[in-house]
Design an enzyme around this catalytic site. Structure first.
Site, PDB file in Angstrom:
ATOM      1  N   LYS A  97      72.841  60.919  28.957  1.00 19.82           N
ATOM      2  CA  LYS A  97      72.221  59.673  29.413  1.00 19.82           C
ATOM      3  C   LYS A  97      72.009  58.813  28.162  1.00 19.82           C
ATOM      4  O   LYS A  97      71.342  59.229  27.216  1.00 19.82           O
ATOM      5  CB  LYS A  97      70.872  59.987  30.069  1.00 19.82           C
ATOM      6  CG  LYS A  97      69.987  58.766  30.359  1.00 19.82           C
ATOM      7  CD  LYS A  97      70.387  58.079  31.626  1.00 19.82           C
ATOM      8  CE  LYS A  97      69.377  57.008  32.040  1.00 19.82           C
ATOM      9  NZ  LYS A  97      68.125  57.579  32.587  1.00 19.82           N
ATOM     10  N   SER A 110      71.823  54.393  26.664  1.00 17.45           N
ATOM     11  CA  SER A 110      71.604  53.004  27.045  1.00 17.45           C
ATOM     12  C   SER A 110      72.942  52.347  27.383  1.00 17.45           C
ATOM     13  O   SER A 110      73.948  52.591  26.701  1.00 17.45           O
ATOM     14  CB  SER A 110      70.971  52.235  25.891  1.00 17.45           C
ATOM     15  OG  SER A 110      69.734  52.775  25.517  1.00 17.45           O
ATOM     16  N   THR A 162      69.293  49.142  25.794  1.00 13.99           N
ATOM     17  CA  THR A 162      69.471  47.967  26.639  1.00 13.99           C
ATOM     18  C   THR A 162      68.253  47.062  26.543  1.00 13.99           C
ATOM     19  O   THR A 162      68.368  45.839  26.579  1.00 13.99           O
ATOM     20  CB  THR A 162      69.699  48.385  28.098  1.00 13.99           C
ATOM     21  OG1 THR A 162      70.725  49.387  28.143  1.00 13.99           O
ATOM     22  CG2 THR A 162      70.124  47.196  28.943  1.00 13.99           C
ATOM     23  N   ALA A 163      67.080  47.676  26.421  1.00 16.26           N
ATOM     24  CA  ALA A 163      65.856  46.887  26.292  1.00 16.26           C
ATOM     25  C   ALA A 163      65.952  45.939  25.101  1.00 16.26           C
ATOM     26  O   ALA A 163      65.649  44.743  25.216  1.00 16.26           O
ATOM     27  CB  ALA A 163      64.656  47.817  26.136  1.00 16.26           C
ATOM     28  N   HIS A 166      60.220  52.223  30.949  1.00 16.55           N
ATOM     29  CA  HIS A 166      59.758  53.339  31.770  1.00 16.55           C
ATOM     30  C   HIS A 166      58.383  53.070  32.378  1.00 16.55           C
ATOM     31  O   HIS A 166      58.076  51.977  32.816  1.00 16.55           O
ATOM     32  CB  HIS A 166      59.767  54.641  30.965  1.00 16.55           C
ATOM     33  CG  HIS A 166      61.115  55.029  30.441  1.00 16.55           C
ATOM     34  ND1 HIS A 166      62.280  54.850  31.139  1.00 16.55           N
ATOM     35  CD2 HIS A 166      61.484  55.562  29.237  1.00 16.55           C
ATOM     36  CE1 HIS A 166      63.300  55.268  30.418  1.00 16.55           C
ATOM     37  NE2 HIS A 166      62.835  55.704  29.268  1.00 16.55           N
TER      38      HIS A 166
END
Length: 278
Positions: free
Chosen positions: A53, A55, A110-111, A154
């Site tokens: 997992k 980004s 991505t943030a 999150h």
């Protein structure tokens, strides 16, 4: 099969069934639990596990070796990263970030990519110093005055008020308003040398098992939830595990393509062949 994902409730909920041998025909998983900054680095190193997992923002660095799977990840609406501050007067005022010290969860998250695209349009003169921190350390650092603002992801969406923090800007609201598309957050990738169709099938089966048996994963989710309350864990799963987790579909792929195309045009990620996304 080696896999790396975060200990966050959405990931443990999604992969519970596969990790516990409940998916017929799926190989046994050797799970590494790691923060997104670590998994992004593992994928880029070329020495990461078979499945990770990461980004979505980290994809351009890894697509030669890894393929994006159409399921298991995090993409949705109303679930974007938040910019928080301890300065209540800065609420809704992007100019308050000019020249300030801001913490982010990963340089290739991505943030942070969304934040850079947003700041280019909204923060005159640009922000000051960027500091990378594990996401669970960001809100205490903002509260304690170690940094001026923090970019959080999150479950922080549900808990930041507990730290006395103020919402300065919502990256998801900006992205959705600007593009009309869902927000691409976390991607599941697998090495191209593997049977990608089979891996996607096992991941999708694990998602569907989780939905069909929502209580089965409860203990697994909570033992990795970093002292999160059960209520917050349920909200977290409800927000980040959705139909895009089962299958990206046309809208999901469009969202990823638009995000990474914009980022490449701005020089924020390397140029890459968009055909590698499918």
């Amino acid at each position: 099969m080696k896999i790396a994902y975060s200990p966050c409730p959405n990931d443990t909920f999604v992969f519970h069934a596969w990790a516990h041998g409940l998916i017929e025909g799926a190989p046994e998983l050797d799970v590494m639990y790691a923060d997104i900054d670590i998994t992004n680095g593992l994928a880029a190193s070329g020495e990461g596990p078979e499945v990770l997992k990461i980004s979505y923002a980290a994809l351009p660095w890894v697509l030669q070796d890894y393929a994006l799977l159409p399921c298991g990840g995090a993409l949705g609406r109303g679930c974007g990263p938040l910019v928080l501050t301890a300065n209540a007067a800065a609420a809704g005022n992007p100019a308050a970030l000019t020249g300030k010290k801001v913490a982010v969860p990963s340089e290739r998250s991505t943030a942070y990519l969304l934040f850079r695209l947003w700041a280019a349009q909204n923060v005159p003169g640009g922000v000051g110093e960027i500091v990378v921190m594990p996401f669970h350390e960001i809100m205490p650092a903002v509260r304690d005055g170690q940094i001026d603002a923090g970019l959080v992801i999150h479950e922080a969406r549900f808990t930041y008020q507990n730290y006395g923090l103020t919402l300065l800007a919502d990256m998801g609201n900006w992205w959705e308003g600007d593009t009309g598309l869902p927000i691409p957050l976390g991607a599941i990738i697998a090495k191209r040398s593997l049977d990608l169709e089979a891996i996607a099938g096992w991941a999708r089966a694990s998602v569907e098992y989780a939905w069909a048996h929502p209580e089965a994963s409860r203990d697994y989710v909570m033992c990795h939830a970093q002292e999160m309350s059960p209520d917050v864990a349920r909200q977290h799963i409800g927000l980040y595990v959705n139909e895009f987790t089962r299958d990206l579909g046309d809208k999901g792929y469009e969202a990823v393509t638009v995000l990474l195309s914009r980022a490449a045009q701005e020089g924020l990620v390397p140029e890459f062949d968009l055909a590698l996304l499918k």
